[in-house]
Design a protein around this motif. Structure first.
Motif, PDB file in Angstrom:
ATOM      1  N   ALA A   3      -0.785  -7.632  37.911  1.00 42.59           N
ATOM      2  CA  ALA A   3       0.287  -8.586  37.650  1.00 42.59           C
ATOM      3  C   ALA A   3       0.204  -9.701  36.700  1.00 42.59           C
ATOM      4  CB  ALA A   3       1.217  -9.191  39.120  1.00 42.59           C
ATOM      5  N   ALA A   4       1.202 -10.157  36.341  1.00 42.20           N
ATOM      6  CA  ALA A   4       1.424 -11.462  35.419  1.00 42.20           C
ATOM      7  C   ALA A   4       1.448 -12.316  36.187  1.00 42.20           C
ATOM      8  CB  ALA A   4       2.146 -11.416  34.120  1.00 42.20           C
ATOM      9  N   THR A   5       0.688 -13.548  36.155  1.00 35.96           N
ATOM     10  CA  THR A   5       1.337 -14.325  36.944  1.00 35.96           C
ATOM     11  C   THR A   5       1.629 -15.836  35.723  1.00 35.96           C
ATOM     12  OG1 THR A   5      -1.140 -15.877  36.240  1.00 35.96           O
ATOM     13  CG2 THR A   5      -0.712 -14.265  38.717  1.00 35.96           C
ATOM     14  N   TYR A  44       3.520  -4.987  22.333  1.00 34.79           N
ATOM     15  CA  TYR A  44       4.985  -5.792  22.227  1.00 34.79           C
ATOM     16  C   TYR A  44       4.919  -5.981  23.816  1.00 34.79           C
ATOM     17  CZ  TYR A  44       8.637  -2.306  22.547  1.00 34.79           C
ATOM     18  OH  TYR A  44       9.853  -1.291  23.482  1.00 34.79           O
ATOM     19  N   PRO A  45       4.807  -4.378  24.318  1.00 39.71           N
ATOM     20  CA  PRO A  45       5.576  -4.838  25.992  1.00 39.71           C
ATOM     21  C   PRO A  45       4.534  -6.027  26.081  1.00 39.71           C
ATOM     22  CG  PRO A  45       5.644  -2.667  25.545  1.00 39.71           C
ATOM     23  CD  PRO A  45       5.194  -3.094  24.298  1.00 39.71           C
ATOM     24  N   ALA A  46       3.110  -5.573  26.358  1.00 36.22           N
ATOM     25  CA  ALA A  46       2.121  -6.558  27.251  1.00 36.22           C
ATOM     26  C   ALA A  46       2.050  -7.578  26.859  1.00 36.22           C
ATOM     27  CB  ALA A  46       0.368  -5.945  26.711  1.00 36.22           C
ATOM     28  N   LEU A  47       2.432  -7.986  25.315  1.00 36.86           N
ATOM     29  CA  LEU A  47       3.066  -9.471  24.761  1.00 36.86           C
ATOM     30  C   LEU A  47       3.608 -10.431  26.036  1.00 36.86           C
ATOM     31  CD1 LEU A  47       1.876  -8.584  21.345  1.00 36.86           C
ATOM     32  CD2 LEU A  47       0.247 -10.096  22.994  1.00 36.86           C
ATOM     33  N   LEU A  48       4.991  -9.532  25.554  1.00 35.85           N
ATOM     34  CA  LEU A  48       6.279  -9.324  26.402  1.00 35.85           C
ATOM     35  C   LEU A  48       5.751 -10.058  27.648  1.00 35.85           C
ATOM     36  CD1 LEU A  48       8.971 -10.279  25.763  1.00 35.85           C
ATOM     37  CD2 LEU A  48       9.710  -7.617  26.155  1.00 35.85           C
ATOM     38  N   ALA A  49       5.247  -9.214  28.617  1.00 36.42           N
ATOM     39  CA  ALA A  49       5.325  -9.594  30.085  1.00 36.42           C
ATOM     40  C   ALA A  49       4.785 -10.835  30.716  1.00 36.42           C
ATOM     41  CB  ALA A  49       3.934  -8.635  30.633  1.00 36.42           C
ATOM     42  N   GLY A  50       3.855 -11.114  29.543  1.00 31.50           N
ATOM     43  CA  GLY A  50       2.628 -13.182  29.445  1.00 31.50           C
ATOM     44  C   GLY A  50       4.007 -13.600  29.390  1.00 31.50           C
ATOM     45  N   ALA A  51       4.824 -13.460  28.421  1.00 30.61           N
ATOM     46  CA  ALA A  51       6.019 -14.437  27.976  1.00 30.61           C
ATOM     47  C   ALA A  51       7.075 -14.115  29.142  1.00 30.61           C
ATOM     48  CB  ALA A  51       7.268 -14.275  26.608  1.00 30.61           C
ATOM     49  N   TYR A  52       7.687 -13.152  29.885  1.00 32.29           N
ATOM     50  CA  TYR A  52       8.350 -12.903  30.472  1.00 32.29           C
ATOM     51  C   TYR A  52       7.785 -13.356  32.068  1.00 32.29           C
ATOM     52  CZ  TYR A  52      12.021 -10.131  33.181  1.00 32.29           C
ATOM     53  OH  TYR A  52      13.513 -10.362  33.719  1.00 32.29           O
ATOM     54  N   GLY A 245      -0.761  -4.964  14.545  1.00 37.85           N
ATOM     55  CA  GLY A 245      -0.540  -6.115  15.489  1.00 37.85           C
ATOM     56  C   GLY A 245       0.264  -7.327  15.227  1.00 37.85           C
ATOM     57  N   MET A 246       0.542  -7.291  13.981  1.00 38.00           N
ATOM     58  CA  MET A 246       1.064  -8.671  14.016  1.00 38.00           C
ATOM     59  C   MET A 246       3.173  -7.763  14.042  1.00 38.00           C
ATOM     60  SD  MET A 246       2.398 -11.157  12.914  1.00 38.00           S
ATOM     61  CE  MET A 246       1.266 -12.526  12.411  1.00 38.00           C
ATOM     62  N   GLY A 247       2.800  -6.411  13.704  1.00 40.97           N
ATOM     63  CA  GLY A 247       4.411  -5.583  14.027  1.00 40.97           C
ATOM     64  C   GLY A 247       4.961  -6.018  15.460  1.00 40.97           C
ATOM     65  N   HIS A 248       3.860  -5.749  16.050  1.00 36.64           N
ATOM     66  CA  HIS A 248       3.900  -5.873  17.668  1.00 36.64           C
ATOM     67  C   HIS A 248       3.890  -7.146  18.133  1.00 36.64           C
ATOM     68  CE1 HIS A 248       2.731  -2.021  19.324  1.00 36.64           C
ATOM     69  NE2 HIS A 248       3.015  -1.749  18.518  1.00 36.64           N
ATOM     70  N   LEU A 249       3.816  -8.575  17.680  1.00 36.65           N
ATOM     71  CA  LEU A 249       4.178  -9.449  18.070  1.00 36.65           C
ATOM     72  C   LEU A 249       5.618 -10.012  17.460  1.00 36.65           C
ATOM     73  CD1 LEU A 249       2.833 -12.462  18.979  1.00 36.65           C
ATOM     74  CD2 LEU A 249       2.470 -13.192  16.490  1.00 36.65           C
ATOM     75  N   ILE A 250       5.612  -9.708  16.486  1.00 33.23           N
ATOM     76  CA  ILE A 250       6.610  -9.634  15.957  1.00 33.23           C
ATOM     77  C   ILE A 250       8.674  -9.124  16.767  1.00 33.23           C
ATOM     78  CG2 ILE A 250       9.054  -9.411  14.058  1.00 33.23           C
ATOM     79  CD1 ILE A 250       6.634 -11.596  13.551  1.00 33.23           C
ATOM     80  N   MET A 251       8.029  -7.670  17.158  1.00 26.56           N
ATOM     81  CA  MET A 251       8.719  -7.214  18.223  1.00 26.56           C
ATOM     82  C   MET A 251       8.577  -7.891  19.676  1.00 26.56           C
ATOM     83  SD  MET A 251       7.959  -3.435  17.205  1.00 26.56           S
ATOM     84  CE  MET A 251       8.635  -2.092  18.126  1.00 26.56           C
ATOM     85  N   VAL A 253       8.294 -10.745  20.187  1.00 29.11           N
ATOM     86  CA  VAL A 253       9.141 -12.254  20.003  1.00 29.11           C
ATOM     87  C   VAL A 253      10.918 -12.201  20.040  1.00 29.11           C
ATOM     88  CG1 VAL A 253       9.691 -13.937  17.907  1.00 29.11           C
ATOM     89  CG2 VAL A 253       7.379 -13.629  18.864  1.00 29.11           C
ATOM     90  N   LEU A 254      11.047 -10.905  19.033  1.00 27.24           N
ATOM     91  CA  LEU A 254      12.665 -10.173  18.898  1.00 27.24           C
ATOM     92  C   LEU A 254      12.952  -9.839  21.004  1.00 27.24           C
ATOM     93  CD1 LEU A 254      12.426  -7.813  15.634  1.00 27.24           C
ATOM     94  CD2 LEU A 254      13.437 -10.551  15.995  1.00 27.24           C
ATOM     95  N   VAL A 255      12.637  -9.350  21.483  1.00 31.87           N
ATOM     96  CA  VAL A 255      12.876  -8.708  22.189  1.00 31.87           C
ATOM     97  C   VAL A 255      12.996  -9.748  23.640  1.00 31.87           C
ATOM     98  CG1 VAL A 255      12.019  -7.421  24.068  1.00 31.87           C
ATOM     99  CG2 VAL A 255      12.415  -6.310  22.374  1.00 31.87           C
ATOM    100  N   LYS A 256      12.220 -10.749  23.341  1.00 34.32           N
ATOM    101  CA  LYS A 256      12.659 -12.341  24.196  1.00 34.32           C
ATOM    102  C   LYS A 256      13.589 -13.039  23.875  1.00 34.32           C
ATOM    103  CE  LYS A 256      10.182 -15.277  27.252  1.00 34.32           C
ATOM    104  NZ  LYS A 256      11.353 -16.371  26.860  1.00 34.32           N
ATOM    105  N   GLN A 257      13.268 -13.225  22.179  1.00 34.96           N
ATOM    106  CA  GLN A 257      15.162 -13.890  21.892  1.00 34.96           C
ATOM    107  C   GLN A 257      16.365 -13.333  22.414  1.00 34.96           C
ATOM    108  OE1 GLN A 257      13.725 -14.202  17.652  1.00 34.96           O
ATOM    109  NE2 GLN A 257      12.792 -15.989  17.556  1.00 34.96           N
ATOM    110  N   ARG A 258      15.805 -11.898  22.190  1.00 33.41           N
ATOM    111  CA  ARG A 258      17.484 -11.281  22.366  1.00 33.41           C
ATOM    112  C   ARG A 258      18.584 -11.475  24.015  1.00 33.41           C
ATOM    113  NH1 ARG A 258      21.848  -9.614  23.539  1.00 33.41           N
ATOM    114  NH2 ARG A 258      23.328  -7.473  22.722  1.00 33.41           N
ATOM    115  N   ILE A 259      16.833 -11.407  25.423  1.00 36.15           N
ATOM    116  CA  ILE A 259      16.975 -11.743  26.247  1.00 36.15           C
ATOM    117  C   ILE A 259      17.062 -12.836  26.985  1.00 36.15           C
ATOM    118  CG2 ILE A 259      16.105  -9.045  27.113  1.00 36.15           C
ATOM    119  CD1 ILE A 259      13.335 -10.241  28.341  1.00 36.15           C
ATOM    120  N   GLY A 260      16.558 -13.775  26.434  1.00 35.13           N
ATOM    121  CA  GLY A 260      15.884 -15.108  26.201  1.00 35.13           C
ATOM    122  C   GLY A 260      15.317 -15.430  27.387  1.00 35.13           C
TER     123      GLY A 260
END
Length: 260
Positions: A3-5, A44-52, A245-251, A253-260
């Motif tokens: 789990a992310a913390t 992108y899901p793994a990167l998003l999980a950290g931000a989420y 890698g940059m493509g997944h990072l941008i993806m 970010v775009l998901v995070k921006q969309r879901i808030g």
């Protein structure tokens, strides 16, 4: 996967499940965690999980189709088995394998060998790819509805495909992108049509759609290495025609921006 913390080290209560194909699993990226499904910690899901800041489970798998969501894929269980009533976020990237991304690329490369400036691939397929997208459309809707039934509390996010090719073939080097020049707009429009169908299905089922195609225009596989988000077809490898890698990072970010 662990789990992310949060910053304080306490596991978050939100629960994130990632579903989808190689554009979600991170095929070809470093930090692979599952060789069979090509899952990467840089996807992108793994990167998003950290931000989420959530607990995180990825069921993504290279080669996945809509059938893989509710049925076994080789030795892997159905991806939807990872969902639960307390899931709070679901991302999904799916559809490319259903319409035959790999087969289309191989066919177009093969037919371009004797006609570099024409449109041999378009002549071969005609309206078939549009028909494949139309046939896929209700299956996307069924998958989204099933996800909502399994995880009624979740934000369900359908993530579209990024821009793979430019609107014309003028910037594409034959050595790395061996498609016939006039086939490139045809293939680009096919990706656009697939994304438009995904957008419609998201709207009809109440899912959130994330457009990754428009924001990545001009960052396609024909651009220089330091400016592209998609790797070229050649040399052939796991990352061919996939986000880097940059493509997944941008993806992410775009998901995070969309879901808030």
């Amino acid at each position: 996967m662990a789990a992310a913390t949060t910053a304080g080290g306490t596991a978050a209560t939100s629960r994130y499940v990632a579903l989808g194909d190689s554009y979600a699993s991170g095929t070809g990226l470093k930090d692979q965690q599952d060789s069979q499904c090509a899952r990467s910690l840089r996807s992108y899901p793994a990167l998003l999980a950290g931000a989420y800041k959530s607990s995180f489970k990825t069921a993504t798998c290279t080669g996945a189709t809509t059938a893989s969501i509710r049925n076994r894929q080789g030795g892997k269980p159905p991806q939807a088995d990872s969902l639960s009533a307390d899931t709070t976020l679901v991302t999904l990237t799916i559809g490319g394998n259903d319409i035959g991304f790999s087969e289309i690329i191989a066919t177009c490369v093969s037919r371009a060998a004797n006609d570099r400036n024409g449109n041999p691939c378009q002549r071969h397929y005609g309206d078939q790819l549009r028909q494949r997208i139309d046939k896929l459309s209700p299956r996307i809707g069924t998958v989204l509805k099933d996800i909502k039934q399994r995880s009624p509390r979740a934000q369900v996010v359908l993530v579209g495909y990024p821009s793979l090719l430019p609107g014309d073939g003028s910037s594409c080097a034959w050595e790395s992108v061996p498609f016939a020049k006039r086939d490139i707009p045809y293939l680009d429009h096919t990706v656009f049509q697939l994304n438009e169908m995904l957008r419609q299905q998201a709207a009809w089922t109440g899912a959130i759609y994330v457009d990754t195609y428009t924001p990545t225009r001009g960052k396609d596989m024909c651009r220089p290495a330091d400016k592209r988000y998609i790797e070229p077809v050649m040399p052939l490898g796991a990352q061919s025609a996939h986000p880097n890698g940059m493509g997944h990072l941008i993806m992410s970010v775009l998901v995070k921006q969309r879901i808030g």
